[in-house]
Design an enzyme around this catalytic site. Structure first.
Site, PDB file in Angstrom:
ATOM      1  N   ASP A 129      -0.971   1.460  -3.909  1.00  0.00           N
ATOM      2  CA  ASP A 129      -1.705   0.314  -4.406  1.00  0.00           C
ATOM      3  C   ASP A 129      -3.034   0.870  -5.039  1.00  0.00           C
ATOM      4  OD1 ASP A 129      -2.903   0.492  -1.989  1.00  0.00           O
ATOM      5  OD2 ASP A 129      -3.271  -1.345  -1.703  1.00  0.00           O
TER       6      ASP A 129
ATOM      7  N   ASP B   1      -2.338   6.329  -3.787  1.00  0.00           N
ATOM      8  CA  ASP B   1      -1.005   5.607  -3.066  1.00  0.00           C
ATOM      9  C   ASP B   1      -0.652   4.543  -3.626  1.00  0.00           C
ATOM     10  OD1 ASP B   1      -3.337   3.995  -2.607  1.00  0.00           O
ATOM     11  OD2 ASP B   1      -2.586   3.409  -0.464  1.00  0.00           O
TER      12      ASP B   1
ATOM     13  N   ASP C  22      -5.753   2.259  -3.440  1.00  0.00           N
ATOM     14  CA  ASP C  22      -7.231   1.976  -2.698  1.00  0.00           C
ATOM     15  C   ASP C  22      -7.437   3.418  -1.960  1.00  0.00           C
ATOM     16  OD1 ASP C  22      -5.135   1.768  -0.767  1.00  0.00           O
ATOM     17  OD2 ASP C  22      -6.005  -0.061   0.049  1.00  0.00           O
TER      18      ASP C  22
ATOM     19  N   SER D 142       0.912  -1.259  -0.129  1.00  0.00           N
ATOM     20  CA  SER D 142      -0.067   0.020   0.060  1.00  0.00           C
ATOM     21  C   SER D 142       0.702   1.142   0.011  1.00  0.00           C
ATOM     22  CB  SER D 142      -0.977  -0.204   1.055  1.00  0.00           C
ATOM     23  OG  SER D 142      -1.988   0.849   1.148  1.00  0.00           O
TER      24      SER D 142
END
Length: 449
Positions: free
Chosen positions: A242, A240, A244, A100
Site C-alpha cells: 500500500d 510495500d 506507506d 499493507s
C-alpha cells in the site's frame, strides 16, 4: 466479541475473517460515527491491487450509502494518498482497503478522520459498539436521502502533484530503480519520478490481483538489490503493497533500511534548520547505531513503543518533524499525516541529488550494530519477571556493563504469545549471541519454577 480493530485497522483473511458483511457494517457504522450531524457527508474510499479489494469495496460502499453519505471512490491508490486527499477534498473521512505488506489472502479496512489521521482507539471502539448494538436507535434514510457513489478520476494526478511539491529539485541525470511490489504505487511512483526527470527502471509493477508483495517490495528487497547493480542505478526504492513504507538500496546493492533513511534525512533537515528541536522520533527497536550516528550530528532521539501510531502520537504532541521505524515506515510531518513511501523516496533521492554524493557515502554516517533476538517461554502472569527477580535484574546490569555503552539489552513481553523477547545489540556478534541466549535461558528457568 473481541476487539475488531488491531494496531492498523481491521485485518484478516478476506472472505473468511474479513467478510463482505463486516465490510458493509464497517462502512455503515463508520459513516454514522465519523459524520454525525454533518449535511450529506463525504467519505473517500481507496484500495490496493489485491483481488479481494473489489468485493470489499462494493460492500463497504453499500454500507456508506445506506447511511446517506456520499462515497467518493478513487480506485487503486497508496494509503498515504487517502490521508492527503481526505484533507484536500474536504471529505469527512477516508477509508483504505488494504492489508499493507501482508500476502494476498489478507485484506484490511482502515479509517482516517477529516484531518487525515488514523482514528483513536476511542473512535474505533465507538464504531465497534454501534455494530455490536445492531445499529439500535439509528434512523436509516430512505428515498432521496440515500447516498451516491461518485468516481473521482483526478485523485491519482492530485496525489502525484502533491508528492512532487515536497521536493525542490529535479532528478535529471539520475537513474532510479523502483520496486512497486505489484501494489498501490505501481502507477503513481513511476509517473512521479519520471516527471521529475529521472531515468526510471521498474520491477514488480504489473499487478494481477494475486501477485501483490509476492517475493518483492520492501519485505523482499533481494531482487531490487541485484537489479540496482546490474542496471547501474544511482539508487533503488522498494515500496510495500500500500506504499506507506519505503526501503532504499544504494548503488552498490546494499539495503538502506528506515534507520539509515532517518539518519540521512535527519542530518539534511537539521542542516536546513527544518528539524524541530533537533529531534528524530524512533521506536525502541531502532538500532543503537542510529542513536550513535545522530548524537554525532547533535540530533536527539525520542523513543516510543513499537508501532507507527505511537511514533505519530509523539510527533503530533510535540510538533516533531521526522520519525519512523526500521521497516521503512517514515513520517515527514511537514508533508503528510502518516508514513508515505513515495514522499520518503523523494526526500531521500533529493538529499542524494543536492549533496552530489553517492547514497552509500551518505549512509556511511551510520554503522549498524549487530542485533540478536532470543525468545524465553514464560507464563503470561510472569512476563514482568525481568523487572522483579533480583538475579535477572543483576544479570542484565552485568551485561550492560560488559557492553561498555556500545550496546544495550531490551526485553519486550509479547502481546500475543506466552513469551518475552530478549534483544541485545553490541559490537561483537558472537559475544552478544551468547549473552542473549544465556539471559533468555535464565528468564525461562526462573519464570517456570
Amino acid at each position: 466479541m473481541g476487539r475488531m480493530f488491531g494496531t492498523d485497522g481491521v485485518r484478516g483473511i478476506a472472505n473468511t475473517e474479513l467478510t463482505s458483511r463486516i465490510a458493509y457494517d464497517l462502512g455503515k457504522a463508520g459513516a454514522y460515527v465519523l459524520t454525525e450531524g454533518t449535511h450529506k457527508p463525504i467519505i473517500l474510499v481507496g484500495k490496493d491491487t489485491r483481488i479481494s479489494g473489489d468485493m470489499l469495496e462494493s460492500a463497504l460502499v453499500a454500507g456508506i450509502l445506506s447511511m446517506g453519505a456520499e462515497a467518493v471512490c478513487v480506485g487503486v491508490i497508496p494509503t498515504p494518498a487517502i490521508a492527503y486527499l481526505t484533507r484536500k477534498y474536504g471529505a469527512d473521512a477516508g477509508v483504505m482497503i488494504s492489508a499493507s505488506h501482508n500476502p494476498v489472502e489478507y485484506n484490511g479496512i482502515k479509517f482516517f478522520d477529516n484531518k487525515g489521521y488514523k482514528l483513536s482507539d476511542e473512535l474505533e471502539d465507538t464504531i465497534q459498539s454501534v455494530i455490536e448494538s445492531n445499529f439500535k436507535d439509528i434512523s436509516i434514510p430512505v428515498g432521496g436521502d440515500l447516498g451516491r457513489r461518485i468516481r473521482e478520476e483526478a485523485a491519482e494526478e492530485d496525489y502525484i502533484e502533491f508528492a512532487k511539491s515536497t521536493v525542490d529539485v529535479d532528478f535529471k541525470g539520475m537513474k532510479i530503480a523502483l520496486d512497486c511490489a505489484n501494489g498501490a504505487s505501481y502507477k503513481v511512483a513511476v509517473e512521479t519520478f519520471r516527471s521529475l526527470g529521472a531515468e526510471v527502471v521498474v520491477i514488480n509493477n504489473d499487478p494481477d490481483g494475486v501477485n501483490i508483495n509476492k517475493n518483492c517490495g520492501s519485505t523482499h528487497p533481494e531482487e531490487l538489490m541485484d537489479y540496482v547493480v546490474r542496471k547501474e542505478c544511482d539508487l533503488g526504492l522498494a515500496f510495500d503493497g500500500d506504499a506507506d513504507r519505503c526501503l532504499a538500496v544504494d548503488e552498490k546493492g546494499n539495503l538502506i533500511n528506515g534507520d539509515f533513511i532517518m539518519a540521512v534525512c535527519g542530518k539534511s533537515l537539521k542542516k536546513q534548520s527544518r528539524l524541530k528541536d533537533n529531534v528524530v522520533v524512533v521506536t525502541v527497536m531502532s538500532n543503537l547505531g542510529l542513536d550513535i550516528a545522530l548524537q554525532k550530528e547533535e540530533i536527539k532521539t525520542v523513543k516510543t513503543k513499537v508501532g507507527d501510531r505511537y511514533v505519530l502520537e509523539e510527533m503530533v504532541k510535540n510538533g516533531y518533524k521526522l520519525g519512523g521505524e526500521q521497516s521503512g515506515h517514515v513520517i515527514f510531518l511537514d508533508f503528510n499525516t502518516t508514513g508515505d513511501g513515495l514522499v520518503t523516496g523523494l526526500q531521500l533521492a533529493s538529499v542524494v541529488k543536492k549533496s552530489g554524493k553517492k547514497l552509500s557515502e551518505l549512509a556511511s554516517m551510520m554503522k549498524e550494530l549487530p542485533q540478536v533476538l532470543a525468545n524465553a517461554k514464560v507464563p503470561n502472569d510472569k512476563k514482568d519477571i525481568h523487572e522483579k527477580d533480583e538475579e535477572i535484574v543483576s544479570e542484565i546490569k552485568k551485561i550492560e556493563g560488559a557492553l561498555h555503552g556500545c550496546g544495550r539489552v531490551l526485553i519486550r513481553p509479547s502481546g500475543t504469545e506466552p513469551l518475552v523477547r530478549v534483544m541485545l545489540e553490541g559490537e561483537n556478534q558472537q559475544e552478544i549471541d551468547e549473552m542473549a541466549h544465556n539471559l533468555a535461558k535464565l528468564i525461562e528457568a526462573k519464570a517456570n519454577k
